[in-house]
Design an enzyme around this catalytic site. Structure first.
Site, PDB file in Angstrom:
ATOM      1  N   LYS A 168      -0.923  -6.093   3.061  1.00  0.00           N
ATOM      2  CA  LYS A 168       0.100  -6.704   2.203  1.00  0.00           C
ATOM      3  C   LYS A 168      -0.182  -8.192   1.963  1.00  0.00           C
ATOM      4  CE  LYS A 168       3.290  -3.279   1.906  1.00  0.00           C
ATOM      5  NZ  LYS A 168       3.146  -2.357   3.007  1.00  0.00           N
ATOM      6  N   SER A 197      -4.986   0.448   6.734  1.00  0.00           N
ATOM      7  CA  SER A 197      -4.144  -0.492   5.992  1.00  0.00           C
ATOM      8  C   SER A 197      -3.382  -1.461   6.890  1.00  0.00           C
ATOM      9  CB  SER A 197      -3.164   0.265   5.098  1.00  0.00           C
ATOM     10  OG  SER A 197      -2.442   1.226   5.842  1.00  0.00           O
ATOM     11  N   GLU A 237      11.455  -6.913  -2.805  1.00  0.00           N
ATOM     12  CA  GLU A 237      12.081  -5.751  -2.198  1.00  0.00           C
ATOM     13  C   GLU A 237      11.301  -5.423  -0.922  1.00  0.00           C
ATOM     14  OE1 GLU A 237       9.605  -5.552  -4.233  1.00  0.00           O
ATOM     15  OE2 GLU A 237       8.343  -3.967  -3.403  1.00  0.00           O
TER      16      GLU A 237
HETATM   17  C1  LIG Z   1       3.259  -0.880   2.876  1.00  0.00           C
HETATM   18  C2  LIG Z   1       2.214  -0.183   3.627  1.00  0.00           C
HETATM   19  C3  LIG Z   1       1.538   0.954   3.102  1.00  0.00           C
HETATM   20  C4  LIG Z   1       1.907   1.597   1.796  1.00  0.00           C
HETATM   21  O1  LIG Z   1       1.723   0.827   0.653  1.00  0.00           O
HETATM   22  P1  LIG Z   1       0.543   1.023  -0.389  1.00  0.00           P
HETATM   23  O2  LIG Z   1       0.973   0.212  -1.546  1.00  0.00           O
HETATM   24  O3  LIG Z   1       0.450   2.493  -0.713  1.00  0.00           O
HETATM   25  O4  LIG Z   1      -0.697   0.540   0.235  1.00  0.00           O
HETATM   26  C5  LIG Z   1       0.501   1.501   3.839  1.00  0.00           C
HETATM   27  N1  LIG Z   1       0.161   1.003   5.050  1.00  0.00           N
HETATM   28  C6  LIG Z   1       0.786  -0.061   5.597  1.00  0.00           C
HETATM   29  C7  LIG Z   1       0.356  -0.541   6.929  1.00  0.00           C
HETATM   30  C8  LIG Z   1       1.837  -0.684   4.907  1.00  0.00           C
HETATM   31  O5  LIG Z   1       2.442  -1.744   5.459  1.00  0.00           O
END
Ligand SMILES: *Cc1c(COP(=O)(O)O)cnc(C)c1O
Length: 410
Positions: free
Chosen positions: A86, A376, A108
């Site tokens: 993020k 992620s 949001e």
């Molecule tokens: C917010 C989040 C996601 C999902 O968001 P995408 O826009 O699909 O990447 C995935 N993994 C983590 C760790 C998140 O914080």
């Protein structure tokens, strides 16, 4: 993207009249940034000195040996400041806000991760910050709310509808409409009206820009496949972008929840429950009923629990450039357990969805092939959910003891 913001049939910008000028301004600033190499240089500098870029690409040797197939590599977005990809998006938008001369940002948030990242960015850039969060999520994600407030953000609990993410998005748009001149809405994923899907994907593309170099250096050739979890689709777009013109197969993994057949999931592009629709400013495949009412979604991973999906991914799905799969809550816990034990790495519940699918397919590939899992984010944030799912008795004791301590002090 065409000049109306469509990717094939998907996307667009369905916005109220009052926002037209703001969107024109944003589109102009974004277009300028893309043509100006110094913008990306400034962005890289911030990401190198404030976040942890370039993030490593880790060869998961123990997992690779365990499955006896492809070499498994993990792209470590968990090592970003605030613990997830993020940061890539919010710092980029922060730079744009600075260039537009605005002083206030709103966002949001569902699980609170995007809210945390935005509050962090606002503190660093010196912006006023208001975060909209469904009342239910405020209750569920107290630690994130605590930190957002400590960093100076105002967190507004949204009491409409199901009091979760989509309601928070609607409320943020309402704020924006009344404060257009002073405020920028930092959208959290590759969804919403144009230019957000493309702009957010551009900032996230730093992931694959690094990974395509790293994998060739470590493995000598391009990977056979890349796996990324898909909520709104921003980390997936980031991991895929620089591989779109290669032969690497791209795999998006959605939340299978209790199982696709139960209806309790958030699988839009994998499965048959989503239909085309227009909501929240854009056209995509939504989980909705015949009247266009959004369905309740379910996932153990709050970040994947969303009714829509990036219009860019909807287009790549239709063109069969990205394959979509789903992982169930139960499979996610098993993959998380194995990754912790074998590699000493704790993936977020969201990221663990990508691990599930990679683990299913790794044994079918030869050992001279590589696959990349886009991790992620880190799982520390999920300790309440993970400890509960593992039914850990000593954790329960700890929570109860803490509760008692508070009630006897008050
Ligand atoms: C917010 C989040 C996601 C999902 O968001 P995408 O826009 O699909 O990447 C995935 N993994 C983590 C760790 C998140 O914080």
């Amino acid at each position: 993207m065409d000049n109306k913001g469509f990717f094939g049939d998907w996307g667009g910008a369905y916005i109220p009249e009052v926002l037209h000028q703001t969107f024109e301004e944003l589109k102009k600033e974004y277009a300028k940034a893309r043509q100006d190499p110094s913008f990306w240089q400034e962005y890289l500098h911030i990401m190198r000195t404030y976040s942890c870029r370039p993030t490593p690409l880790t060869h998961a040797k123990n997992l690779s040996d365990h499955f006896g197939g492809a070499q498994i590599y993990i792209k470590r977005e968990d090592l970003n400041h605030t613990g997830a990809h993020k940061a890539n998006n919010v710092m980029g938008q922060g730079l744009l806000v600075q260039r537009m001369g605005k002083k206030r940002v709103i966002a949001e948030t569902g699980a609170g991760q995007h809210g945390m990242a935005t509050a962090t960015m606002a503190a660093k850039f010196g912006f006023d910050c208001t975060i909209y969060m469904g009342e239910v999520d405020v209750m569920r994600q107290r630690p994130n709310v605590f930190w957002m407030e400590k960093m100076g953000a105002t967190v507004v609990p949204v009491k409409d509808g199901s009091r979760t993410l989509k309601d928070a998005i609607n409320e943020a748009f309402r704020d924006w409409v009344t404060n257009i001149d002073s405020t920028h809405y930092v959208f959290g994923t590759a969804c919403g009206p144009a230019p957000f899907p493309e702009m957010v994907s551009w900032f996230q593309s730093i992931i694959s820009q690094e990974a395509i170099e790293q994998i060739q250096e470590y493995h000598g050739k391009l990977p056979a496949r890349i796996y990324a979890c898909v909520g709104g689709g921003s980390n997936a777009m980031g991991a895929f972008t620089h591989f779109l013109d290669t032969d690497t197969e791209l795999v998006g993994v959605e939340a299978g929840g209790h199982g696709i057949e139960t209806g309790q999931h958030a699988a839009r592009l994998c499965g048959k429950d989503a239909t085309p629709g227009v909501a929240q400013g854009y056209k995509t495949m939504f989980l909705q009923d015949d009247d266009g009412q959004m369905l309740e979604t379910h996932s153990v991973a709050a970040g994947l629990d969303y009714v829509g999906v990036s219009p860019i991914l909807a287009d790549l799905w239709e063109k069969k450039r990205v394959r979509f799969e789903a992982a169930t809550d139960k499979e996610v816990m098993a993959a998380l357990d194995l990754t912790m034990k074998k590699e000493g790495i704790i993936p977020a519940l969201e990221s663990s969805h990508a691990f599930v699918q990679a683990f299913k397919e790794a044994p079918t590939l030869s050992s001279d092939e590589a696959i990349i899992i886009n991790m992620s984010g880190r799982g520390d944030k999920d300790i309440f959910t993970i400890a509960h799912a593992f039914d850990d008795p000593s954790w329960k004791e700890f929570i109860i003891a803490r509760g008692k301590e508070y009630s006897s002090n008050s």
